[in-house]
Design a protein around this motif. Sequence first.
Motif, PDB file in Angstrom:
ATOM      1  N   ASP A  56       0.832  -1.192   0.000  1.00 41.46           N
ATOM      2  CA  ASP A  56       0.000   0.000   0.000  1.00 41.46           C
ATOM      3  C   ASP A  56       0.868   1.243   0.000  1.00 41.46           C
ATOM      4  O   ASP A  56       1.970   1.260   0.555  1.00 41.46           O
ATOM      5  N   THR A  57       0.366   2.315  -0.639  1.00 36.80           N
ATOM      6  CA  THR A  57       1.124   3.556  -0.761  1.00 36.80           C
ATOM      7  C   THR A  57       1.591   4.061   0.591  1.00 36.80           C
ATOM      8  O   THR A  57       2.684   4.588   0.728  1.00 36.80           O
ATOM      9  N   GLU A  58       0.756   3.908   1.597  1.00 40.43           N
ATOM     10  CA  GLU A  58       1.085   4.443   2.917  1.00 40.43           C
ATOM     11  C   GLU A  58       1.915   3.471   3.753  1.00 40.43           C
ATOM     12  O   GLU A  58       2.236   3.756   4.888  1.00 40.43           O
ATOM     13  N   ALA A  59       2.241   2.282   3.198  1.00 39.10           N
ATOM     14  CA  ALA A  59       2.892   1.279   4.030  1.00 39.10           C
ATOM     15  C   ALA A  59       4.028   0.576   3.299  1.00 39.10           C
ATOM     16  O   ALA A  59       4.203  -0.632   3.424  1.00 39.10           O
ATOM     17  N   LEU A  60       4.806   1.269   2.512  1.00 42.52           N
ATOM     18  CA  LEU A  60       5.967   0.682   1.866  1.00 42.52           C
ATOM     19  C   LEU A  60       7.008   0.376   2.937  1.00 42.52           C
ATOM     20  O   LEU A  60       7.415   1.254   3.697  1.00 42.52           O
ATOM     21  N   TRP A  61       7.407  -0.885   3.010  1.00 42.11           N
ATOM     22  CA  TRP A  61       8.342  -1.371   4.031  1.00 42.11           C
ATOM     23  C   TRP A  61       7.823  -1.080   5.442  1.00 42.11           C
ATOM     24  O   TRP A  61       8.589  -0.911   6.381  1.00 42.11           O
ATOM     25  N   GLY A  62       6.494  -1.007   5.585  1.00 46.32           N
ATOM     26  CA  GLY A  62       5.923  -0.753   6.886  1.00 46.32           C
ATOM     27  C   GLY A  62       6.018   0.677   7.337  1.00 46.32           C
ATOM     28  O   GLY A  62       5.736   0.990   8.505  1.00 46.32           O
ATOM     29  N   ARG A  63       6.383   1.583   6.419  1.00 46.54           N
ATOM     30  CA  ARG A  63       6.533   2.995   6.763  1.00 46.54           C
ATOM     31  C   ARG A  63       5.376   3.802   6.181  1.00 46.54           C
ATOM     32  O   ARG A  63       4.876   3.504   5.099  1.00 46.54           O
ATOM     33  N   THR A  64       4.992   4.850   6.860  1.00 44.35           N
ATOM     34  CA  THR A  64       3.969   5.756   6.350  1.00 44.35           C
ATOM     35  C   THR A  64       4.590   6.695   5.323  1.00 44.35           C
ATOM     36  O   THR A  64       5.815   6.742   5.163  1.00 44.35           O
ATOM     37  N   ARG A  65       3.744   7.449   4.641  1.00 45.09           N
ATOM     38  CA  ARG A  65       4.241   8.414   3.651  1.00 45.09           C
ATOM     39  C   ARG A  65       5.186   9.432   4.306  1.00 45.09           C
ATOM     40  O   ARG A  65       6.229   9.777   3.745  1.00 45.09           O
ATOM     41  N   GLU A  66       4.822   9.900   5.490  1.00 42.66           N
ATOM     42  CA  GLU A  66       5.669  10.880   6.186  1.00 42.66           C
ATOM     43  C   GLU A  66       7.029  10.278   6.525  1.00 42.66           C
ATOM     44  O   GLU A  66       8.067  10.941   6.406  1.00 42.66           O
ATOM     45  N   GLU A  67       7.043   9.028   6.937  1.00 42.92           N
ATOM     46  CA  GLU A  67       8.316   8.372   7.256  1.00 42.92           C
ATOM     47  C   GLU A  67       9.161   8.162   6.009  1.00 42.92           C
ATOM     48  O   GLU A  67      10.405   8.273   6.048  1.00 42.92           O
ATOM     49  N   LEU A  68       8.511   7.863   4.886  1.00 43.33           N
ATOM     50  CA  LEU A  68       9.247   7.704   3.633  1.00 43.33           C
ATOM     51  C   LEU A  68       9.840   9.029   3.175  1.00 43.33           C
ATOM     52  O   LEU A  68      10.961   9.081   2.653  1.00 43.33           O
ATOM     53  N   VAL A  69       9.091  10.116   3.341  1.00 45.87           N
ATOM     54  CA  VAL A  69       9.606  11.444   3.000  1.00 45.87           C
ATOM     55  C   VAL A  69      10.831  11.762   3.852  1.00 45.87           C
ATOM     56  O   VAL A  69      11.838  12.285   3.360  1.00 45.87           O
ATOM     57  N   ASN A  70      10.749  11.448   5.132  1.00 50.62           N
ATOM     58  CA  ASN A  70      11.887  11.688   6.021  1.00 50.62           C
ATOM     59  C   ASN A  70      13.091  10.847   5.598  1.00 50.62           C
ATOM     60  O   ASN A  70      14.244  11.304   5.657  1.00 50.62           O
ATOM     61  N   LEU A  71      12.832   9.615   5.145  1.00 51.19           N
ATOM     62  CA  LEU A  71      13.908   8.751   4.647  1.00 51.19           C
ATOM     63  C   LEU A  71      14.579   9.371   3.424  1.00 51.19           C
ATOM     64  O   LEU A  71      15.812   9.328   3.280  1.00 51.19           O
ATOM     65  N   LEU A  72      13.768   9.948   2.543  1.00 51.25           N
ATOM     66  CA  LEU A  72      14.305  10.558   1.323  1.00 51.25           C
ATOM     67  C   LEU A  72      15.275  11.692   1.616  1.00 51.25           C
ATOM     68  O   LEU A  72      16.307  11.840   0.958  1.00 51.25           O
ATOM     69  N   ILE A  73      14.938  12.517   2.586  1.00 52.15           N
ATOM     70  CA  ILE A  73      15.736  13.725   2.826  1.00 52.15           C
ATOM     71  C   ILE A  73      16.842  13.522   3.858  1.00 52.15           C
ATOM     72  O   ILE A  73      17.672  14.409   4.049  1.00 52.15           O
ATOM     73  N   THR A  74      16.866  12.365   4.499  1.00 55.04           N
ATOM     74  CA  THR A  74      17.900  12.133   5.516  1.00 55.04           C
ATOM     75  C   THR A  74      18.895  11.048   5.137  1.00 55.04           C
ATOM     76  O   THR A  74      20.012  11.029   5.650  1.00 55.04           O
ATOM     77  N   GLN A  75      18.498  10.131   4.244  1.00 58.40           N
ATOM     78  CA  GLN A  75      19.381   9.026   3.882  1.00 58.40           C
ATOM     79  C   GLN A  75      19.880   9.189   2.439  1.00 58.40           C
ATOM     80  O   GLN A  75      19.137   9.648   1.571  1.00 58.40           O
ATOM     81  N   PRO A  76      21.133   8.806   2.164  1.00 59.10           N
ATOM     82  CA  PRO A  76      21.654   8.892   0.788  1.00 59.10           C
ATOM     83  C   PRO A  76      20.833   8.020  -0.160  1.00 59.10           C
ATOM     84  O   PRO A  76      20.408   6.926   0.208  1.00 59.10           O
ATOM     85  N   ILE A  77      20.619   8.529  -1.374  1.00 55.46           N
ATOM     86  CA  ILE A  77      19.905   7.779  -2.413  1.00 55.46           C
ATOM     87  C   ILE A  77      20.931   7.224  -3.388  1.00 55.46           C
ATOM     88  O   ILE A  77      21.741   7.973  -3.935  1.00 55.46           O
ATOM     89  N   SER A  78      20.909   5.932  -3.581  1.00 54.31           N
ATOM     90  CA  SER A  78      21.885   5.277  -4.454  1.00 54.31           C
ATOM     91  C   SER A  78      21.832   5.843  -5.869  1.00 54.31           C
ATOM     92  O   SER A  78      20.757   6.009  -6.443  1.00 54.31           O
ATOM     93  N   GLY A  79      23.010   6.153  -6.419  1.00 51.71           N
ATOM     94  CA  GLY A  79      23.106   6.632  -7.794  1.00 51.71           C
ATOM     95  C   GLY A  79      22.695   8.071  -7.996  1.00 51.71           C
ATOM     96  O   GLY A  79      22.530   8.516  -9.136  1.00 51.71           O
ATOM     97  N   TRP A  80      22.550   8.833  -6.931  1.00 57.81           N
ATOM     98  CA  TRP A  80      22.069  10.217  -7.062  1.00 57.81           C
ATOM     99  C   TRP A  80      23.027  11.054  -7.893  1.00 57.81           C
ATOM    100  O   TRP A  80      24.237  10.946  -7.753  1.00 57.81           O
ATOM    101  N   GLU A  81      22.480  11.919  -8.755  1.00 58.38           N
ATOM    102  CA  GLU A  81      23.270  12.825  -9.590  1.00 58.38           C
ATOM    103  C   GLU A  81      22.676  14.219  -9.533  1.00 58.38           C
ATOM    104  O   GLU A  81      21.480  14.395  -9.309  1.00 58.38           O
ATOM    105  N   GLY A  82      23.515  15.208  -9.769  1.00 56.46           N
ATOM    106  CA  GLY A  82      23.007  16.571  -9.889  1.00 56.46           C
ATOM    107  C   GLY A  82      22.911  17.280  -8.557  1.00 56.46           C
ATOM    108  O   GLY A  82      23.613  16.986  -7.593  1.00 56.46           O
TER     109      GLY A  82
END
Length: 355
Positions: A56-82
């Motif tokens: 479910d959109t709100e439960a990817l890997w057991g995380r809510t959307r807010e937790e996923l957003v926090n993951l995006l801005i706090t953890q390195p993203i593999s292959g990131w460019e720019g």
Amino acid sequence: MGCCSLSARQAGSAGTGQDEVELLQTGRSRKWSISEGQSEGSLLPKDPVALSETEDTEALWGRTREELVNLLITQPISGWEGINIHCLGEIVWSSLVFLRSYRMEEMCECYIVLFSFHLLILSVDHTKKAFVYEGLLPLAGMRMREVVSAISNTFEIAGSMTESRLVCCQNSADFDMWVQHLQNQIEKANANCPVSHNSIISFLVPCDEQWKKRELMRHLFCNTILKWEGKPIQHLGRIQYLTMVQVASGCLGDSEERLLILFPEDLLFLSVDKERTAITYEGKLPLTGIQAKEKSAMLGKLQFEITGSLTEPILITCSTAEDYEKCLFHLQKPEENLDSLTLQPPPIIPKKSWR
């Protein structure tokens, strides 16, 4: 790079495009029945498994959307460019979707993130529970339309700089949110960042970073070059090196900014207009008819000269030592020089005489 790779189109007035790397090769996928002449309405899943099987959109890997957003801005993203993700601004909406370009036979699972002026596309690594960078699309110039077909909750995004993609949402609520937010942000982006067909050039020139060089190479193969002459650029081979230099010909005292592009058999010169919206063909020289000679290796005056029977002397000024060394390396053709050497066996050292 995955999603930001552009589908090849014609350069100039003739020739067919050169295929880029397949898009979105990572992540899970669904098989689709597709042939060249089919419309999106005839795209039917070969795999009968419903999209609702996905987390479910709100439960990817057991995380809510807010937790996923926090993951995006706090953890390195593999292959990131720019640019840094924090420079993209506020996250407007995000969710797990299935995405497919018209050149793909599979729909791949992706996590897409809407910012004020960009759409970020990430593939999903379920083993590591992490995101992998696939592309960043500008909203300015983008178009969105709802797709009415056998596949529900689907919309299409397209733009002058990117090929069309189908985005299939997991449910109608998520679909409604994407349509509402994406339409609003596209309108705002076009109002605040009006761009022309080739506006991406302003982000890539000067090409002073490796990721800019790679994206500019892709751009050249996929977009019109003004006043192009001869065979299409796609037929010149693989680009060996690309950089921005200052060029002064023998009859002109003033130097001019040029894109210098080295192909296996040709040296290409292109110009970029002051507004950074268009690229124009300025000339092409065969490598077999020119020679490159060092003029100055002083910092701030990195210069070499190109001479040949088909051209008057051209003085090239590079901005970095790396550009200077790479250009000379390719233009002086060390591979050919090595091949032309006659390799002799080492001399035999006589044994010492012992009394």
